[in-house]
Design a protein around this motif. Structure first.
Motif, mmCIF file in Angstrom:
data_model
loop_
_atom_site.group_PDB
_atom_site.id
_atom_site.type_symbol
_atom_site.label_atom_id
_atom_site.label_comp_id
_atom_site.label_asym_id
_atom_site.label_seq_id
_atom_site.Cartn_x
_atom_site.Cartn_y
_atom_site.Cartn_z
ATOM 1 N N ILE A 1 0.842 -1.205 0.000
ATOM 2 C CA ILE A 1 0.000 0.000 0.000
ATOM 3 C C ILE A 1 0.871 1.247 0.000
ATOM 4 O O ILE A 1 0.596 2.208 -0.726
ATOM 5 N N ALA A 2 1.942 1.244 0.782
ATOM 6 C CA ALA A 2 2.834 2.407 0.838
ATOM 7 C C ALA A 2 3.512 2.654 -0.502
ATOM 8 O O ALA A 2 3.805 3.801 -0.846
ATOM 9 N N LEU A 3 3.760 1.615 -1.280
ATOM 10 C CA LEU A 3 4.388 1.784 -2.590
ATOM 11 C C LEU A 3 3.382 2.158 -3.676
ATOM 12 O O LEU A 3 3.693 2.945 -4.573
ATOM 13 N N LEU A 4 2.182 1.589 -3.621
ATOM 14 C CA LEU A 4 1.207 1.811 -4.679
ATOM 15 C C LEU A 4 0.391 3.090 -4.499
ATOM 16 O O LEU A 4 -0.075 3.657 -5.485
ATOM 17 N N LEU A 5 0.217 3.565 -3.288
ATOM 18 C CA LEU A 5 -0.574 4.769 -3.057
ATOM 19 C C LEU A 5 0.018 5.997 -3.753
ATOM 20 O O LEU A 5 -0.707 6.706 -4.458
ATOM 21 N N PRO A 6 1.315 6.284 -3.627
ATOM 22 C CA PRO A 6 1.851 7.444 -4.353
ATOM 23 C C PRO A 6 1.738 7.305 -5.870
ATOM 24 O O PRO A 6 1.528 8.291 -6.568
ATOM 25 N N LEU A 7 1.860 6.091 -6.382
ATOM 26 C CA LEU A 7 1.727 5.891 -7.823
ATOM 27 C C LEU A 7 0.305 6.156 -8.291
ATOM 28 O O LEU A 7 0.091 6.729 -9.354
ATOM 29 N N SER A 8 -0.677 5.750 -7.495
ATOM 30 C CA SER A 8 -2.061 5.994 -7.896
ATOM 31 C C SER A 8 -2.412 7.469 -7.785
ATOM 32 O O SER A 8 -3.203 7.991 -8.567
ATOM 33 N N LEU A 9 -1.845 8.182 -6.823
ATOM 34 C CA LEU A 9 -2.113 9.616 -6.687
ATOM 35 C C LEU A 9 -1.341 10.451 -7.694
ATOM 36 O O LEU A 9 -1.719 11.586 -7.975
ATOM 37 N N ALA A 10 -0.272 9.926 -8.255
ATOM 38 C CA ALA A 10 0.525 10.672 -9.226
ATOM 39 C C ALA A 10 -0.275 10.981 -10.482
ATOM 40 O O ALA A 10 -0.041 11.979 -11.143
ATOM 41 N N GLY A 11 -1.255 10.161 -10.811
ATOM 42 C CA GLY A 11 -2.088 10.408 -11.978
ATOM 43 C C GLY A 11 -2.982 11.619 -11.819
ATOM 44 O O GLY A 11 -3.504 12.148 -12.778
ATOM 45 N N CYS A 12 -3.166 12.097 -10.609
ATOM 46 C CA CYS A 12 -4.041 13.240 -10.364
ATOM 47 C C CYS A 12 -3.379 14.568 -10.708
ATOM 48 O O CYS A 12 -4.056 15.573 -10.814
ATOM 49 N N THR A 13 -2.064 14.606 -10.824
ATOM 50 C CA THR A 13 -1.378 15.870 -11.057
ATOM 51 C C THR A 13 -0.572 15.824 -12.352
ATOM 52 O O THR A 13 0.567 16.243 -12.392
ATOM 53 N N THR A 14 -1.174 15.333 -13.400
ATOM 54 C CA THR A 14 -0.460 15.265 -14.665
ATOM 55 C C THR A 14 -0.800 16.464 -15.539
ATOM 56 O O THR A 14 -1.864 17.052 -15.431
ATOM 57 N N VAL A 15 0.128 16.806 -16.403
ATOM 58 C CA VAL A 15 -0.065 17.886 -17.354
ATOM 59 C C VAL A 15 -0.926 17.366 -18.501
ATOM 60 O O VAL A 15 -0.693 16.266 -19.003
ATOM 61 N N PRO A 16 -1.938 18.122 -18.949
ATOM 62 C CA PRO A 16 -2.751 17.670 -20.085
ATOM 63 C C PRO A 16 -1.876 17.392 -21.310
ATOM 64 O O PRO A 16 -0.857 18.059 -21.529
ATOM 65 N N GLN A 17 -2.276 16.416 -22.096
ATOM 66 C CA GLN A 17 -1.497 15.974 -23.253
ATOM 67 C C GLN A 17 -1.163 17.134 -24.191
ATOM 68 O O GLN A 17 -0.056 17.219 -24.715
ATOM 69 N N ALA A 18 -2.082 18.049 -24.394
ATOM 70 C CA ALA A 18 -1.854 19.166 -25.315
ATOM 71 C C ALA A 18 -0.762 20.115 -24.839
ATOM 72 O O ALA A 18 -0.163 20.823 -25.645
ATOM 73 N N LEU A 19 -0.483 20.122 -23.543
ATOM 74 C CA LEU A 19 0.508 21.056 -22.989
ATOM 75 C C LEU A 19 1.852 20.405 -22.686
ATOM 76 O O LEU A 19 2.766 21.072 -22.205
ATOM 77 N N ARG A 20 1.973 19.125 -22.966
ATOM 78 C CA ARG A 20 3.243 18.441 -22.695
ATOM 79 C C ARG A 20 4.271 18.818 -23.753
ATOM 80 O O ARG A 20 3.985 18.816 -24.947
ATOM 81 N N ALA A 21 5.456 19.158 -23.282
ATOM 82 C CA ALA A 21 6.538 19.529 -24.198
ATOM 83 C C ALA A 21 7.869 19.355 -23.492
ATOM 84 O O ALA A 21 7.953 19.444 -22.263
ATOM 85 N N ASP A 22 8.904 19.111 -24.261
ATOM 86 C CA ASP A 22 10.255 18.973 -23.725
ATOM 87 C C ASP A 22 11.046 20.234 -24.029
ATOM 88 O O ASP A 22 10.732 20.995 -24.939
ATOM 89 N N ASN A 23 12.100 20.426 -23.259
ATOM 90 C CA ASN A 23 13.054 21.528 -23.467
ATOM 91 C C ASN A 23 12.399 22.903 -23.468
ATOM 92 O O ASN A 23 12.664 23.730 -24.336
ATOM 93 N N LEU A 24 11.554 23.133 -22.487
ATOM 94 C CA LEU A 24 10.929 24.442 -22.350
ATOM 95 C C LEU A 24 11.855 25.376 -21.593
ATOM 96 O O LEU A 24 12.537 24.973 -20.656
ATOM 97 N N SER A 25 11.847 26.624 -21.965
ATOM 98 C CA SER A 25 12.642 27.641 -21.286
ATOM 99 C C SER A 25 11.958 28.026 -19.977
ATOM 100 O O SER A 25 10.735 27.975 -19.859
ATOM 101 N N THR A 26 12.745 28.432 -18.999
ATOM 102 C CA THR A 26 12.203 28.851 -17.703
ATOM 103 C C THR A 26 12.025 30.361 -17.621
ATOM 104 O O THR A 26 11.708 30.877 -16.562
ATOM 105 N N VAL A 27 12.205 31.065 -18.714
ATOM 106 C CA VAL A 27 12.063 32.517 -18.723
ATOM 107 C C VAL A 27 10.595 32.882 -18.484
ATOM 108 O O VAL A 27 9.695 32.215 -18.960
ATOM 109 N N THR A 28 10.375 33.932 -17.688
ATOM 110 C CA THR A 28 9.030 34.396 -17.358
ATOM 111 C C THR A 28 8.711 35.662 -18.155
ATOM 112 O O THR A 28 9.620 36.299 -18.698
#
Length: 186
Positions: free
Chosen positions: A10-37
């Motif tokens: 339970i201690a190992l699987l609980l964080p994995l099941s909760l990790a799906g709740c904070t994912t970035v929507p597919q349309a906004l996923r990208a690699d090598n993004l700049s951190t400039v504001t």
């Protein structure tokens, strides 16, 4: 299976099941993004131009034109799902411009959006008569976050909303509160 093995699983699987709740929507996923504001681009004299970024915030104004639409956005920090946080922290304003028509009836004031795109530069404009330099972002993806509607407070006919006595006692009345109708013998 022993109790300790179940607890470990339970201690190992609980964080994995909760990790799906904070994912970035597919349309906004990208690699090598700049951190400039937006504030760095605005004040940096050309810093960040050409960088691919993911910025978000609240819609302030939508300006459709013949060939493109520009949306003025109040920039805010993004959370782990790339949604703008509702805080007083802001990176300033920026314009997100894209080809086509973005309906002002859909992208209404204060709606939460996240934009994935390239920084094109800085343009001069005004905010309530004051001069302002707006970073300009070319839209690749514009994500309009759904409006979160919370359910109304519960209401139980006998007890009324939130308090512990029957509805005819009113708030804070009952055998556990003194004085009240119960103590008066009603």
């Amino acid at each position: 299976m022993g109790v300790s093995v179940r607890i470990v699983l339970i201690a190992l699987l609980l964080p994995l099941s909760l990790a799906g709740c904070t994912t970035v929507p597919q349309a906004l996923r990208a690699d090598n993004l700049s951190t400039v504001t937006p504030s760095i681009v605005r004040d940096g004299g050309g810093a960040g131009v050409g960088d691919r970024v993911r910025w978000g915030g609240s819609v302030l104004e939508v300006n459709p034109a013949a060939s493109e639409t520009c949306i003025s956005i109040l920039s805010r920090p993004l959370d782990s799902s790339a949604r703008a946080t509702l805080t007083d922290v802001t990176f300033g304003r920026f314009h997100a411009c894209g080809d086509g028509f973005y309906d002002p009836a859909v992208f209404t004031k204060d709606r939460s959006v996240t934009v994935l795109g390239k920084v094109e530069g800085v343009i001069d404009g005004t905010v309530d008569g004051a001069r302002y330099r707006f970073p300009r972002l070319r839209i690749e993806t514009l994500y309009l976050w759904p409006i979160v509607v919370y359910p109304p407070p519960y209401y139980y006919y006998y007890y009324g909303p939130y308090w512990g006595g029957p509805w005819w006692y009113g708030p804070g009345w009952g055998p556990w509160y003194a004085p009240g109708p119960y103590w008066w013998g009603w």
